[in-house]
Design an enzyme around this catalytic site. Structure first.
Site, PDB file in Angstrom:
ATOM      1  N   LYS A 195       0.651  -1.463  -0.287  1.00 58.34           N
ATOM      2  CA  LYS A 195      -0.185  -0.070   0.113  1.00 58.34           C
ATOM      3  C   LYS A 195       0.976   1.473  -0.388  1.00 58.34           C
ATOM      4  O   LYS A 195       1.393   1.191   0.826  1.00 58.34           O
ATOM      5  CB  LYS A 195      -1.463   0.072   1.470  1.00 58.34           C
ATOM      6  CG  LYS A 195      -1.688   1.080   1.332  1.00 58.34           C
ATOM      7  CD  LYS A 195      -2.934   0.627   2.091  1.00 58.34           C
ATOM      8  CE  LYS A 195      -3.284   2.499   1.966  1.00 58.34           C
ATOM      9  NZ  LYS A 195      -4.642   2.326   3.425  1.00 58.34           N
ATOM     10  N   LYS A 248      -2.160  -1.089  -3.938  1.00 53.15           N
ATOM     11  CA  LYS A 248      -2.894  -0.120  -3.637  1.00 53.15           C
ATOM     12  C   LYS A 248      -2.514   0.964  -3.891  1.00 53.15           C
ATOM     13  O   LYS A 248      -1.625   1.390  -3.180  1.00 53.15           O
ATOM     14  CB  LYS A 248      -3.723  -0.143  -2.480  1.00 53.15           C
ATOM     15  CG  LYS A 248      -4.535   1.022  -2.359  1.00 53.15           C
ATOM     16  CD  LYS A 248      -5.263   0.951  -0.506  1.00 53.15           C
ATOM     17  CE  LYS A 248      -6.085   2.159  -0.830  1.00 53.15           C
ATOM     18  NZ  LYS A 248      -6.737   2.096   0.908  1.00 53.15           N
TER      19      LYS A 248
HETATM   20  C1  PBG Z   1      -7.136   3.273   5.703  1.00 52.81           C
HETATM   21  C2  PBG Z   1      -8.416   3.347   4.687  1.00 52.81           C
HETATM   22  C3  PBG Z   1      -7.546   3.964   3.536  1.00 52.81           C
HETATM   23  C4  PBG Z   1      -8.102   3.413   1.777  1.00 52.81           C
HETATM   24  C5  PBG Z   1      -8.457   2.939   3.005  1.00 52.81           C
HETATM   25  N1  PBG Z   1      -8.462   2.106   3.418  1.00 52.81           N
HETATM   26  C6  PBG Z   1      -7.189   5.470   3.681  1.00 52.81           C
HETATM   27  C7  PBG Z   1      -5.336   5.734   3.993  1.00 52.81           C
HETATM   28  O1  PBG Z   1      -4.409   5.271   4.077  1.00 52.81           O
HETATM   29  O2  PBG Z   1      -5.122   6.973   4.126  1.00 52.81           O
HETATM   30  C8  PBG Z   1      -8.091   4.208   1.159  1.00 52.81           C
HETATM   31  C9  PBG Z   1      -9.144   4.110  -0.500  1.00 52.81           C
HETATM   32  C10 PBG Z   1      -9.758   4.778  -1.487  1.00 52.81           C
HETATM   33  O3  PBG Z   1      -9.063   5.505  -1.555  1.00 52.81           O
HETATM   34  O4  PBG Z   1     -10.254   4.706  -1.829  1.00 52.81           O
HETATM   35  N2  PBG Z   1      -5.615   3.402   6.004  1.00 52.81           N
END
Ligand code: PBG
Length: 326
Positions: A195, A248
């Site tokens: 991520k 992601k």
């Molecule tokens: C929580 C999380 C996030 C997303 C999914 N789980 C945000 C982040 O890490 O700031 C993002 C999902 C999206 O942008 O559609 N940590």
């Protein structure tokens, strides 16, 4: 043999022929639809930056989940916006927390749907970071215990899959051992393994009210420059017991998806995140792109790169679009 005997265009002459030789098939059966649950009753408010997606109270969420299931979408991913936030994100692991109530309601209604729960603290902490903050930094090891508690409480409520998105080291092992200690051997872990610290999460943070109140997430999420590091992250998560691994965002990271597909033998998910969705919606509204064609092209590219599962805010649209293909 070459031209004029060989003509690559020959197989492109009709829609039926193109379909016959298509190498990649986008299917509703591979999609996961994210849902945002909020306190209250009868709430169904469109999220401004993500048209077509809603803040839903538990009762409205159950109705939405029914529709999603009827469209043939196999899974939803739940995010919660709690009544109150605190330093330690208690709302994330409260037995009657907002997500726990939502899972129970979907399961009690007997809806044929896999329920995936996002495991993270950022929607529940007053500072908006994904873990426990001490001296201005997110403490890895102290956070693990709370993430494990969160996953266990979601499993107790009926979650089929838990999906840690916090990027702490060791969280997959922590979740697996906590779940197993509670006899939850059948609950799967889909880890957000690679991520990235991405600007593509902008609209989501507005939707989930999870913007960090100081600093950013670059000390725990990955640097967009790196791909070898993504493979290392995925390897660690697989070793720790992740059943499904996720990359992601998706669109700007298709090379990471392709490399991971070659290197690992586990189901691979990608997250077509909020910024990717919002950009298409905004440009389509301005009349600058064709929404349906551009969305299907993006999602097909994710499958072509090697994703088995796509988490996408387009899931309901895709179901419509694919059922009336040209
Ligand atoms: C929580 C999380 C996030 C997303 C999914 N789980 C945000 C982040 O890490 O700031 C993002 C999902 C999206 O942008 O559609 N940590």
């Amino acid at each position: 043999m070459a031209f004029p005997t060989v003509r690559a265009r020959r197989l492109r002459t009709s829609g039926l022929l193109r379909g016959l030789v298509a190498e990649t098939q986008l299917s509703v059966a591979d999609l996961v639809y994210p849902l945002f649950v909020v306190p209250g009753t009868g709430v169904r408010e469109e999220i401004e930056s993500m048209p077509g997606n809603f803040h839903l109270s538990v009762d409205a969420l159950v109705e939405e989940a029914k529709r999603v299931s009827e469209l043939g979408i196999p899974a939803v991913l739940l995010f919660g916006i709690p009544e109150a936030k605190d330093e330690v994100g208690s709302g994330a692991y409260a037995p009657d927390g907002i997500v726990q109530r939502a899972v129970r309601a979907i399961k009690t209604a007997g809806i044929s749907l896999l329920v995936v729960c996002d495991v993270c603290l950022c929607e529940y902490t007053s500072h908006g970071h994904c873990g426990i903050v001490r001296d201005g930094t997110v403490e890895n090891d102290a956070t693990l215990e709370l993430l494990a508690k969160t996953a266990v409480s979601q499993a107790a409520a009926g979650a089929d899959i838990v999906a840690p998105s916090d990027m702490m080291d060791g969280r997959v092992a922590a979740l697996r051992s906590a779940l197993d200690a509670e006899g939850k051997h059948e609950v799967a872990i889909m880890s957000y393994a690679a991520k990235y610290a991405s600007a593509f999460y902008g609209p989501f943070r507005e939707a989930a009210d999870s913007t960090p109140q100081f600093g950013d997430r670059r000390a725990y999420q990955m640097d967009p420059s790196n791909v070898r590091e993504a493979l290392k992250e995925i390897e660690l998560d697989v070793e720790e017991g992740a059943d499904i691994v996720m990359i992601k965002p998706a669109l700007a990271y298709l090379d990471v998806i392709a490399k991971a597909r070659e290197a690992f033998n586990v189901p691979l998910a990608c997250y077509n995140v909020s910024g990717e969705y919002a950009m298409v919606k905004a440009a389509a509204r301005a009349g600058w792109v064709e929404e349906r064609r551009i969305a299907l092209e993006m999602l097909t590219a994710m499958k072509r790169a090697g994703a088995d599962i796509i988490i996408t805010y387009f899931a309901k649209d895709v179901s419509d679009w694919l059922s009336c293909r040209e």
